[in-house]
Design a protein around this motif. Structure first.
Motif, mmCIF file in Angstrom:
data_model
loop_
_atom_site.group_PDB
_atom_site.id
_atom_site.type_symbol
_atom_site.label_atom_id
_atom_site.label_comp_id
_atom_site.label_asym_id
_atom_site.label_seq_id
_atom_site.Cartn_x
_atom_site.Cartn_y
_atom_site.Cartn_z
ATOM 1 N N ILE A 210 0.824 -1.205 0.000
ATOM 2 C CA ILE A 210 0.000 0.000 0.000
ATOM 3 C C ILE A 210 0.861 1.259 0.000
ATOM 4 C CG2 ILE A 210 -1.625 1.364 1.379
ATOM 5 C CD1 ILE A 210 -2.928 -1.175 2.257
ATOM 6 N N GLY A 211 1.949 1.240 0.785
ATOM 7 C CA GLY A 211 2.767 2.426 0.967
ATOM 8 C C GLY A 211 3.933 2.505 0.011
ATOM 9 N N GLY A 212 4.561 3.667 -0.026
ATOM 10 C CA GLY A 212 5.723 3.905 -0.865
ATOM 11 C C GLY A 212 6.117 5.361 -0.772
ATOM 12 N N GLN A 213 7.160 5.730 -1.494
ATOM 13 C CA GLN A 213 7.640 7.109 -1.487
ATOM 14 C C GLN A 213 7.935 7.554 -2.906
ATOM 15 O OE1 GLN A 213 10.829 7.881 1.247
ATOM 16 N NE2 GLN A 213 11.027 10.028 0.670
ATOM 17 N N LEU A 214 7.487 8.742 -3.229
ATOM 18 C CA LEU A 214 7.743 9.298 -4.548
ATOM 19 C C LEU A 214 9.209 9.714 -4.676
ATOM 20 C CD1 LEU A 214 4.629 11.611 -5.080
ATOM 21 C CD2 LEU A 214 4.972 9.297 -5.927
ATOM 22 N N SER A 215 9.738 9.632 -5.878
ATOM 23 C CA SER A 215 11.073 10.152 -6.128
ATOM 24 C C SER A 215 11.035 11.670 -6.008
ATOM 25 C CB SER A 215 11.540 9.752 -7.525
ATOM 26 O OG SER A 215 10.758 10.417 -8.510
ATOM 27 N N LYS A 216 12.210 12.283 -5.872
ATOM 28 C CA LYS A 216 12.253 13.743 -5.738
ATOM 29 C C LYS A 216 11.626 14.417 -6.958
ATOM 30 C CE LYS A 216 15.306 17.612 -4.690
ATOM 31 N NZ LYS A 216 14.590 18.505 -5.630
ATOM 32 N N GLN A 217 11.893 13.875 -8.124
ATOM 33 C CA GLN A 217 11.331 14.450 -9.340
ATOM 34 C C GLN A 217 9.808 14.344 -9.345
ATOM 35 O OE1 GLN A 217 12.841 12.715 -12.949
ATOM 36 N NE2 GLN A 217 11.717 14.117 -14.298
ATOM 37 N N GLU A 218 9.287 13.184 -8.931
ATOM 38 C CA GLU A 218 7.833 13.005 -8.865
ATOM 39 C C GLU A 218 7.221 13.916 -7.805
ATOM 40 O OE1 GLU A 218 7.336 8.289 -10.079
ATOM 41 O OE2 GLU A 218 7.994 8.834 -8.049
ATOM 42 N N ALA A 219 7.894 13.995 -6.639
ATOM 43 C CA ALA A 219 7.369 14.803 -5.543
ATOM 44 C C ALA A 219 7.322 16.277 -5.909
ATOM 45 C CB ALA A 219 8.225 14.600 -4.292
ATOM 46 N N ASP A 220 8.334 16.749 -6.652
ATOM 47 C CA ASP A 220 8.379 18.167 -7.028
ATOM 48 C C ASP A 220 7.221 18.561 -7.953
ATOM 49 O OD1 ASP A 220 10.635 18.550 -5.531
ATOM 50 O OD2 ASP A 220 12.039 18.377 -7.203
ATOM 51 N N SER A 221 6.663 17.579 -8.634
ATOM 52 C CA SER A 221 5.573 17.880 -9.577
ATOM 53 C C SER A 221 4.193 17.783 -8.930
ATOM 54 C CB SER A 221 5.642 16.923 -10.771
ATOM 55 O OG SER A 221 5.382 15.593 -10.359
ATOM 56 N N VAL A 222 4.140 17.362 -7.652
ATOM 57 C CA VAL A 222 2.859 17.196 -6.956
ATOM 58 C C VAL A 222 2.404 18.535 -6.380
ATOM 59 C CG1 VAL A 222 1.705 16.125 -4.983
ATOM 60 C CG2 VAL A 222 3.244 14.770 -6.416
ATOM 61 N N THR A 223 1.163 18.874 -6.601
ATOM 62 C CA THR A 223 0.568 20.081 -6.019
ATOM 63 C C THR A 223 -0.571 19.680 -5.086
ATOM 64 O OG1 THR A 223 -0.949 20.306 -7.902
ATOM 65 C CG2 THR A 223 1.144 21.511 -8.001
ATOM 66 N N ASP A 224 -0.814 20.479 -4.068
ATOM 67 C CA ASP A 224 -1.872 20.183 -3.112
ATOM 68 C C ASP A 224 -3.237 20.194 -3.790
ATOM 69 O OD1 ASP A 224 0.054 20.001 -1.217
ATOM 70 O OD2 ASP A 224 -0.454 21.858 -0.169
ATOM 71 N N SER A 225 -4.114 19.313 -3.343
ATOM 72 C CA SER A 225 -5.456 19.228 -3.914
ATOM 73 C C SER A 225 -6.290 20.431 -3.490
ATOM 74 C CB SER A 225 -6.144 17.940 -3.460
ATOM 75 O OG SER A 225 -5.413 16.812 -3.877
ATOM 76 N N PRO A 226 -7.168 20.908 -4.349
ATOM 77 C CA PRO A 226 -8.051 22.018 -3.966
ATOM 78 C C PRO A 226 -9.020 21.572 -2.877
ATOM 79 C CG PRO A 226 -8.727 21.077 -6.069
ATOM 80 C CD PRO A 226 -7.409 20.445 -5.726
ATOM 81 N N LYS A 227 -9.344 22.485 -1.979
ATOM 82 C CA LYS A 227 -10.269 22.157 -0.906
ATOM 83 C C LYS A 227 -11.693 22.113 -1.449
ATOM 84 C CE LYS A 227 -7.524 23.909 2.939
ATOM 85 N NZ LYS A 227 -7.479 24.812 4.122
ATOM 86 N N ILE A 228 -12.394 21.036 -1.128
ATOM 87 C CA ILE A 228 -13.778 20.850 -1.569
ATOM 88 C C ILE A 228 -14.637 20.588 -0.339
ATOM 89 C CG2 ILE A 228 -15.349 19.444 -2.953
ATOM 90 C CD1 ILE A 228 -12.933 18.732 -4.716
#
Length: 321
Positions: A210-228
């Motif tokens: 279930i778990g894991g960690q994104l690479s630095k390159q993948e993590a840098d491209s992640v943006t926070d989800s909009p609040k709904i």
């Protein structure tokens, strides 16, 4: 066909039939039947739908929950989680081995957004509480007007059980069957001819899957989800997130900052993937991981049908200490 060939044929058919019986519990093509599952110590059993939406998670090491209260910390070990879903009704069984389950039950009964009532039982070795949303609590009252959400918190001498069922609308025959199928006692024997499967005999999903960690390159491209706003038609509806707690034991482990996870909320009502985007030291990542994993939610929907989505979840430890 000679005698030897007939014996071999019968043997093959017999092995095939046995294998079919073994995989009938939580198999991909099990249909809509139900199966009774029992804890290894025999003190607890319950029925769950035996279909492709059901799953079993196991983790031996567990986690410590510490909210800096006089009664904590609490050590959750040998975690077993059973997931079930049928006709948009979602079911969850959580089993934890603990040194002080009754103390923990008294601790959580003080949560302000639930109404707790003690359930009478002739089994003196168990304490059982029913928990429902406190609809006088304004935020919860607004968001759960058309939601059925019920929990049973149960403590024995050695284990703590959390039994939860939820769906849009009112309580229905599926939720009622699930809750009423629970049996307590040692052993929790079934009726004559009823097949009972030990929970530990199921093939578990593990924390590594279930778990894991994104690479630095993948993590840098992640943006926070909009609040709904929860309850928006068609959107993911998070009903309950167990608190993650923190590590108050050592000043050297009191890290500050935020933890981010890229989280997959499946159409079957369970968190199926948790990828660390950015974390903190001091064991906080693990605490937050199990908080995300135990989240209860109504899946997002499209054209009235549940769908799987991803969201970025943030745990803020900036001002906790």
């Amino acid at each position: 066909m000679n005698s030897m060939s007939k014996k071999i044929s019968r043997l093959i058919l017999g092995v095939a039939a046995l294998f079919a019986m073994q995989i009938s519990v939580f198999s991909q093509n099990a249909g809509g039947n139900w199966v009774r599952l029992e804890s290894d110590n025999g003190e607890f059993s319950i029925e769950l739908p035996n279909n492709e939406a059901s799953a079993y998670f196991y983790d031996k090491d567990g986690f410590y929950y510490n909210n800096n209260s006089p009664t904590g910390p609490f050590n959750f070990k040998e975690i077993q989680m059973l997931y079930g879903a049928l006709d948009k009704t979602y079911m969850r069984v959580e089993i934890y081995r603990m040194p002080n389950p009754e103390v923990y039950l008294n601790e959580i009964s003080r949560r302000r957004n639930f109404v707790f009532s003690k359930i009478k039982t002739d089994r003196k070795e168990f304490d059982i509480y029913k928990a429902e949303f406190d609809r006088s609590y304004e935020k919860i009252r607004e968001l759960t007007e058309n939601i059925n959400f019920e929990i049973r918190y149960i403590s024995s001498d050695t284990h703590f059980y959390t039994i939860t069922v939820w769906n849009r609308g009112k309580s229905n025959p599926i939720s009622e069957r699930f809750l009423s199928s629970m049996r307590l006692g040692a052993p929790s024997s079934g009726s004559a001819g009823e097949k009972v499967t030990k929970i530990s005999a199921l093939k578990p999903v593990t924390i590594e899957q279930i778990g894991g960690q994104l690479s630095k390159q993948e993590a840098d491209s992640v943006t926070d989800s909009p609040k709904i706003k929860s309850g928006t038609p068609g959107e993911l509806f998070v009903l309950h997130v167990p608190p993650a707690g923190a590590n108050f034991a050592s000043p050297n482990m009191r890290a500050k900052g935020v933890i981010r996870f890229k989280t997959t909320y499946s159409k079957d009502g369970r968190v199926s993937r948790i990828l660390l985007v950015s974390g903190l030291p001091g064991g906080l990542n693990r605490l937050a991981f199990f908080s995300v994993l135990r989240t209860k939610f109504l899946p997002a929907e499209e054209n009235g049908e549940p769908k799987t989505i991803e969201r970025v979840i943030v745990y803020d430890y900036t001002d906790i200490f």
